[in-house]
Scaffold this motif. Structure first.
Motif, short mmCIF file in Angstrom:
data_model
loop_
_atom_site.label_atom_id
_atom_site.label_comp_id
_atom_site.label_asym_id
_atom_site.label_seq_id
_atom_site.Cartn_x
_atom_site.Cartn_y
_atom_site.Cartn_z
N TYR A 1 4.13 -6.54 -9.35
CA TYR A 1 4.34 -6.16 -10.76
C TYR A 1 3.05 -5.57 -11.33
CZ TYR A 1 5.35 -6.95 -15.76
OH TYR A 1 5.54 -6.81 -17.12
N ALA A 2 1.93 -6.22 -11.09
CA ALA A 2 0.64 -5.74 -11.59
C ALA A 2 0.29 -4.38 -11.00
CB ALA A 2 -0.46 -6.75 -11.27
N GLN A 3 0.76 -4.12 -9.80
CA GLN A 3 0.47 -2.84 -9.12
C GLN A 3 1.51 -1.76 -9.46
OE1 GLN A 3 0.29 -4.27 -5.07
NE2 GLN A 3 -1.89 -4.80 -5.26
N GLY A 4 2.48 -2.08 -10.32
CA GLY A 4 3.48 -1.11 -10.73
C GLY A 4 4.63 -0.93 -9.76
N ARG A 5 4.74 -1.82 -8.78
CA ARG A 5 5.83 -1.72 -7.80
C ARG A 5 7.08 -2.48 -8.25
NH1 ARG A 5 4.32 -4.17 -3.08
NH2 ARG A 5 2.46 -5.12 -3.96
N VAL A 6 6.97 -3.23 -9.35
CA VAL A 6 8.09 -3.93 -9.98
C VAL A 6 8.04 -3.56 -11.46
CG1 VAL A 6 9.00 -6.21 -10.60
CG2 VAL A 6 8.04 -5.85 -8.32
N THR A 7 9.17 -3.14 -12.03
CA THR A 7 9.20 -2.72 -13.43
C THR A 7 9.23 -3.94 -14.35
OG1 THR A 7 11.61 -2.69 -13.60
CG2 THR A 7 10.53 -0.65 -12.81
N ASP A 8 8.97 -3.71 -15.63
CA ASP A 8 9.07 -4.78 -16.63
C ASP A 8 10.45 -5.43 -16.59
OD1 ASP A 8 6.49 -4.25 -17.52
OD2 ASP A 8 7.12 -3.12 -19.28
N ALA A 9 11.48 -4.59 -16.58
CA ALA A 9 12.85 -5.11 -16.58
C ALA A 9 13.13 -5.92 -15.32
CB ALA A 9 13.85 -3.96 -16.70
N GLU A 10 12.66 -5.45 -14.18
CA GLU A 10 12.87 -6.20 -12.92
C GLU A 10 12.13 -7.53 -12.95
OE1 GLU A 10 13.44 -2.49 -9.75
OE2 GLU A 10 11.42 -3.15 -10.29
N PHE A 11 10.93 -7.54 -13.51
CA PHE A 11 10.14 -8.78 -13.56
C PHE A 11 10.78 -9.78 -14.52
CE2 PHE A 11 6.52 -11.50 -14.72
CZ PHE A 11 6.03 -11.82 -13.45
N GLU A 12 11.29 -9.30 -15.65
CA GLU A 12 11.95 -10.21 -16.59
C GLU A 12 13.24 -10.76 -16.00
OE1 GLU A 12 12.20 -8.78 -20.62
OE2 GLU A 12 10.13 -8.07 -20.54
N ALA A 13 13.96 -9.95 -15.23
CA ALA A 13 15.23 -10.40 -14.62
C ALA A 13 14.99 -11.39 -13.48
CB ALA A 13 16.02 -9.19 -14.12
N ALA A 14 13.95 -11.16 -12.71
CA ALA A 14 13.62 -12.04 -11.57
C ALA A 14 12.10 -12.17 -11.53
CB ALA A 14 14.15 -11.44 -10.27
N PRO A 15 11.56 -13.05 -12.37
CA PRO A 15 10.11 -13.11 -12.52
C PRO A 15 9.37 -13.71 -11.32
CG PRO A 15 11.14 -14.82 -13.83
CD PRO A 15 12.25 -13.99 -13.25
N GLY A 16 8.13 -13.28 -11.21
CA GLY A 16 7.18 -13.94 -10.33
C GLY A 16 6.44 -14.97 -11.16
#
Length: 173
Positions: A128-143
């Motif tokens: 996510y920090a490297q931009g390989r996971v979007t905000d929406a993807e992170f919110e849906a399935a967070p790390g």
């Protein structure tokens, strides 16, 4: 909106199998994390740690050991406090008793996470920090909640490089 008191506490709880009690935050910021919160009117950091575990998980703390902490420039949903944006963190490892009764207002998906699965969540936060996971993807399935990456690395619960920690740190501001 309430002002931040610039102090926060976090409480890492493990079971006999070495699993971590974690949950997805129901409120900002997105991510999977242990119990945590502002010290506010709880008194000491220890009192706040006990209170947060009770409020968020319904468990009673029977022992607290300070394991890490320091000032971090992480933002929160409150307006900046007297020291600006950030928190003086105190992180504990705790032993607990009682029946798990999570707060629906503060937690989602409360679960025991094995060390290898915790590392997978850390890897997702790095992505996510490297931009390989979007905000929406992170919110849906967070790390892991970004501010927690440093604390979990400090106690060797996860393994990330210094460069990866710097990338993740940018997400907390």
């Amino acid at each position: 909106m309430k002002a931040c008191d610039n102090t926060s506490v976090g409480v890492v709880i493990t079971d006999r199998q070495g699993r971590y009690l974690m949950f997805d935050r129901a409120n900002f910021p997105a991510g999977t994390a242990p119990a945590a919160g502002h010290i506010d009117d709880h008194g000491s950091a220890e009192d706040a740690g006990r209170a947060e575990v009770e409020e968020e998980l319904g468990l009673t703390v029977t022992g607290l050991t300070r394991v890490t902490g320091c000032w971090r420039d992480n933002r929160c949903r409150r307006r900046p406090g007297a020291r600006g944006t950030g928190h003086d963190w105190t992180i504990y490892e705790a032993t607990v008793t009682g029946d798990l009764t999570p707060s629906a207002r503060e937690t989602k998906n409360v679960r025991w996470i094995a060390p290898d699965a915790l590392q997978e969540l850390a890897d997702r936060t790095v992505a996510y920090a490297q931009g390989r996971v979007t905000d929406a993807e992170f919110e849906a399935a967070p790390g892991i909640e970004p501010v927690w990456m440093q604390w979990l690395a400090n106690i060797a619960a996860i393994h990330v490089s210094p460069d990866e920690l710097l990338q993740v740190e940018r997400l907390t501001r």
